[in-house]
Design a protein around this motif. Structure first.
Motif, short mmCIF file in Angstrom:
data_model
loop_
_atom_site.label_atom_id
_atom_site.label_comp_id
_atom_site.label_asym_id
_atom_site.label_seq_id
_atom_site.Cartn_x
_atom_site.Cartn_y
_atom_site.Cartn_z
N PRO A 97 0.81 -1.23 0.00
CA PRO A 97 0.00 0.00 0.00
C PRO A 97 0.84 1.28 0.00
O PRO A 97 0.46 2.27 -0.63
N LEU A 98 1.98 1.24 0.69
CA LEU A 98 2.85 2.42 0.70
C LEU A 98 3.48 2.64 -0.67
O LEU A 98 3.54 3.78 -1.16
N TYR A 99 3.93 1.57 -1.33
CA TYR A 99 4.49 1.70 -2.68
C TYR A 99 3.44 2.19 -3.66
O TYR A 99 3.73 2.99 -4.57
N TYR A 100 2.23 1.72 -3.49
CA TYR A 100 1.11 2.11 -4.36
C TYR A 100 0.88 3.62 -4.28
O TYR A 100 0.81 4.31 -5.30
N ALA A 101 0.76 4.14 -3.05
CA ALA A 101 0.51 5.57 -2.87
C ALA A 101 1.69 6.40 -3.36
O ALA A 101 1.51 7.47 -3.96
N ALA A 102 2.92 5.90 -3.12
CA ALA A 102 4.11 6.64 -3.55
C ALA A 102 4.20 6.71 -5.08
O ALA A 102 4.58 7.75 -5.64
N THR A 103 3.83 5.62 -5.76
CA THR A 103 3.86 5.61 -7.23
C THR A 103 2.93 6.66 -7.81
O THR A 103 3.31 7.43 -8.70
N ILE A 104 1.70 6.71 -7.31
CA ILE A 104 0.73 7.67 -7.85
C ILE A 104 1.13 9.10 -7.52
O ILE A 104 0.96 10.02 -8.33
N THR A 105 1.71 9.31 -6.34
CA THR A 105 2.17 10.64 -5.96
C THR A 105 3.27 11.12 -6.90
O THR A 105 3.23 12.24 -7.42
N LEU A 106 4.27 10.28 -7.14
CA LEU A 106 5.39 10.66 -8.00
C LEU A 106 4.95 10.80 -9.46
O LEU A 106 5.45 11.68 -10.17
N ALA A 107 4.03 9.95 -9.91
CA ALA A 107 3.52 10.07 -11.28
C ALA A 107 2.81 11.41 -11.47
O ALA A 107 2.89 12.01 -12.55
N SER A 108 2.12 11.87 -10.44
CA SER A 108 1.43 13.16 -10.53
C SER A 108 2.42 14.32 -10.61
O SER A 108 2.28 15.21 -11.45
N ILE A 109 3.43 14.30 -9.75
CA ILE A 109 4.37 15.42 -9.68
C ILE A 109 5.32 15.44 -10.87
O ILE A 109 5.55 16.49 -11.49
N ILE A 110 5.89 14.28 -11.22
CA ILE A 110 6.95 14.23 -12.22
C ILE A 110 6.40 14.19 -13.65
O ILE A 110 6.85 14.92 -14.54
#
Length: 326
Positions: free
Chosen positions: A197-210
């Motif tokens: 779940p932590l990797y999942y949230a981190a992936t979507i966060t970084l995809a949004s920013i980068i």
């Protein structure tokens, strides 16, 4: 400034008499909502009547700055004119409103699946995968609500960013939330939230920013993580009798479902964002999404994905392969 590879909207103001050559003022409008005024000579192909005011721009030749305009019927015009902002004239205020709307939608779905887990309406593993499939895709559907101002991706990333904090707080045992643990963990252990779940949230966060909504990499990463990986588990558990020889934890049915779901969802979001004007859909992009989804499914079937976590290996593979292809 090149006019040959950028979609533009033209407003023509003629400054001469009814001759075949005009000097016109064009207003260039790109998907980032930047306006540039250009004054160039053009030649006009005169139709039988000038009663139709809609014009099509063709590429200029390499040896001349002359452009050719021909009439275009009204039905051939773009179906949707993208506004600079959707919810308010001020871009920052509009993005704050978009944050409130998309946050309410995302957390409403999270709350719904927490309730289904609490009431045991679905099997715990199925409930977890339904969260896995839906939340990221629903969040990405809300991206057009944000303006093209620089604050858009930053504010949007706050939604999955808050989930990163939630996973850390609950996963470390600082705060107890049994509904969240049941809806997102495999075995009901709160420490599991520090992995998948932590990797999942981190992936979507970084995809949004980068990468944001103008990049096919963000589409590939989120679609393969959410739809691809999520449906692979659901289909694999139901129809996965025939196992892959090099990894008995994976099945042919699950891997095929992952590649197909990741690819089809990626193409769907490509069309979605193309409709809003954030990217140009093409056969090249479609083939690129197919390659990324197939390679990602192959990597997900390897034992290393089981040993690490497919919520980590799937988005990393999508991003690495997408960076090469797109």
């Amino acid at each position: 400034m090149s006019l040959t590879h950028t979609p533009i909207t033209l407003t023509m103001i003629c400054r001469s008499s009814s001759t075949t050559t005009f000097t016109c003022c064009f207003q260039r409008f790109d998907p980032l909502h930047r306006f540039t005024h250009i004054s160039i000579p053009i030649s006009l192909t005169k139709p039988s009547s000038f009663s139709t005011p809609f014009l099509t721009l063709f590429k200029p030749s390499s040896s001349s700055s002359s452009l050719t305009l021909t009439t275009q019927p009204p039905q051939a015009r773009r179906k949707f004119a993208l506004p600079a902002t959707m919810l308010h004239q001020n871009p920052l205020v509009s993005d704050i409103c978009a944050l409130a709307v998309s946050g309410a939608i995302a957390f409403s779905f999270l709350r719904f699946f927490e309730e289904t887990a609490k009431r045991s309406l679905f099997d715990q593993k199925l409930n977890r995968k339904l969260v896995h499939v839906s939340i990221g895709l629903i969040f990405m559907l809300c991206w057009p609500l944000y303006s093209s101002d620089g604050w858009g991706p930053i504010l949007a990333s706050l939604i999955p960013g808050i989930n990163i904090i939630r996973m850390l707080v609950i996963g470390l045992g600082i705060y107890k939330d049994e509904a969240t643990v049941k809806s997102m963990s495999r075995f009901g252990d709160y420490r599991e939230l520090l992995k998948g779940p932590l990797y999942y949230a981190a992936t979507i966060t970084l995809a949004s920013i980068i990468y944001w909504r103008t990049s096919p990499i963000s589409i590939a990463a989120i679609c393969n993580l959410c739809a691809g990986d999520g449906l692979a588990d659901i289909v694999g558990r139901r129809f996965g009798d025939k196992k892959i020889p090099y990894n008995r934890n994976k099945s042919y049915a699950g891997s095929i479902a992952m590649a197909a779901a990741g690819f089809l969802t990626s193409v769907g979001y490509m069309s979605y964002f193309s409709w809003f004007g954030y990217m140009e859909g093409s056969l090249k992009l479609v083939l690129g999404f197919l390659i990324v989804s197939v390679v990602t499914a192959l990597v997900e079937s390897l034992p290393i994905s089981t040993e690490l976590d497919d919520n980590l290996t799937v988005p990393l593979t999508s991003i690495l392969v997408g960076s090469v292809i797109f």
